[in-house]
Design a protein around this motif. Sequence first.
Motif, mmCIF file in Angstrom:
data_model
loop_
_atom_site.group_PDB
_atom_site.id
_atom_site.type_symbol
_atom_site.label_atom_id
_atom_site.label_comp_id
_atom_site.label_asym_id
_atom_site.label_seq_id
_atom_site.Cartn_x
_atom_site.Cartn_y
_atom_site.Cartn_z
ATOM 1 N N THR A 1 -1.520 2.282 5.512
ATOM 2 C CA THR A 1 -2.865 1.791 5.791
ATOM 3 C C THR A 1 -2.823 0.269 5.911
ATOM 4 N N PRO A 2 -3.817 -0.336 6.563
ATOM 5 C CA PRO A 2 -3.846 -1.798 6.629
ATOM 6 C C PRO A 2 -3.809 -2.453 5.248
ATOM 7 N N LEU A 3 -4.594 -1.915 4.305
ATOM 8 C CA LEU A 3 -4.610 -2.484 2.963
ATOM 9 C C LEU A 3 -3.267 -2.297 2.277
ATOM 10 N N GLY A 4 -2.669 -1.119 2.417
ATOM 11 C CA GLY A 4 -1.367 -0.870 1.813
ATOM 12 C C GLY A 4 -0.306 -1.811 2.341
ATOM 13 N N ARG A 5 -0.344 -2.082 3.641
ATOM 14 C CA ARG A 5 0.644 -2.988 4.222
ATOM 15 C C ARG A 5 0.441 -4.417 3.725
ATOM 16 N N ALA A 6 -0.818 -4.871 3.683
ATOM 17 C CA ALA A 6 -1.078 -6.227 3.185
ATOM 18 C C ALA A 6 -0.620 -6.365 1.739
ATOM 19 N N PHE A 7 -0.918 -5.341 0.911
ATOM 20 C CA PHE A 7 -0.526 -5.399 -0.498
ATOM 21 C C PHE A 7 0.990 -5.392 -0.661
ATOM 22 N N HIS A 8 1.669 -4.437 -0.016
ATOM 23 C CA HIS A 8 3.110 -4.327 -0.232
ATOM 24 C C HIS A 8 3.865 -5.515 0.360
ATOM 25 N N ALA A 9 3.363 -6.071 1.463
ATOM 26 C CA ALA A 9 3.989 -7.282 1.993
ATOM 27 C C ALA A 9 3.866 -8.423 0.990
ATOM 28 N N ALA A 10 2.673 -8.587 0.420
ATOM 29 C CA ALA A 10 2.459 -9.657 -0.555
ATOM 30 C C ALA A 10 3.311 -9.443 -1.798
ATOM 31 N N ASP A 11 3.389 -8.214 -2.265
ATOM 32 C CA ASP A 11 4.128 -7.907 -3.491
ATOM 33 C C ASP A 11 5.616 -8.186 -3.328
ATOM 34 N N VAL A 12 6.194 -7.708 -2.243
ATOM 35 C CA VAL A 12 7.646 -7.910 -2.077
ATOM 36 C C VAL A 12 7.956 -9.373 -1.798
#
Length: 299
Positions: A240-251
Amino acid sequence: MSAAGPGELVGTFREIGDLKRVHVAGRPGSLADQAFLRAWAALVAGEDPTTVAEAECAAAVAGARLAGLDGPVLRDAGLTADEARAVRARAVDEVGAALPAGLRARLTDAPDPVGDPAAAPAFAVTLVDQPRAGATAPGRPRLIVQPPEDHGEHCWAVAVYGALLAPGYGADLGEAFLLGLAHHLHNVALPDAGFAGEILLGDHLDGVLDRLTERELAALPPLLADRVRLLLTARADADTPLGRAFHAADVLDRVLQVHHHARAAAFTATDALVDLELVHVSPVSAFHDAVLTEAGLTP
């Protein structure tokens, strides 16, 4: 609004992340810790998450250069409110040059953060006190680096990076910020043993994380708790867009943190004296150079 992704923003994030290492007198913890506590205080007081996100992202981008020279400090030093905002705007433009123009404008127009770190909920205070494990791997000794990052600092960084990445992934800036801020609620009660510890928990892991997260959600105002609970489901994947933004930020934050320790370990006096011009040009430069030459301290 045009978008920017990790490739364009990693340099900006590297600078913002250094607020984990910046301290000022009279404020316990790093500036990142203070921002984490301040954001949660504002949220539990009923402030809109998008407004909080914009204010904190503006403070983070500007703070990469201004450090503790925020609005209240500048106004106390004699600047008018407009003059203080103009200083912040210059810092946002300088540090955030890689941000899309529309997003940069949102940050420039954002209000100063309003939360009081002293009024932060107890779970946020504990997360600031809870060290992160750092790099661990199953069957391997722990890699110890000092000083350890705390969970408040990590969650703050993921919140800010996720919000700034959100437009590029088609996600909502406020939702990305709130998800980043909340994604380690389980570590209020659970000391961090890293990936190695999670593997050893085995089939118990998911139940432990869910129970401890729910315990902390119960401390939030009901509407905010419901919103956070829903957002936390986006951690499950990057579909999802939110999942991608979160996981990109986290990694990005996890790897940039390791890069910081590697940089610190490799730092030399030449880096400061030559690259950063520690002894910079001034009316007494010639005298400074003569003193250092006599003392044998030239690069």
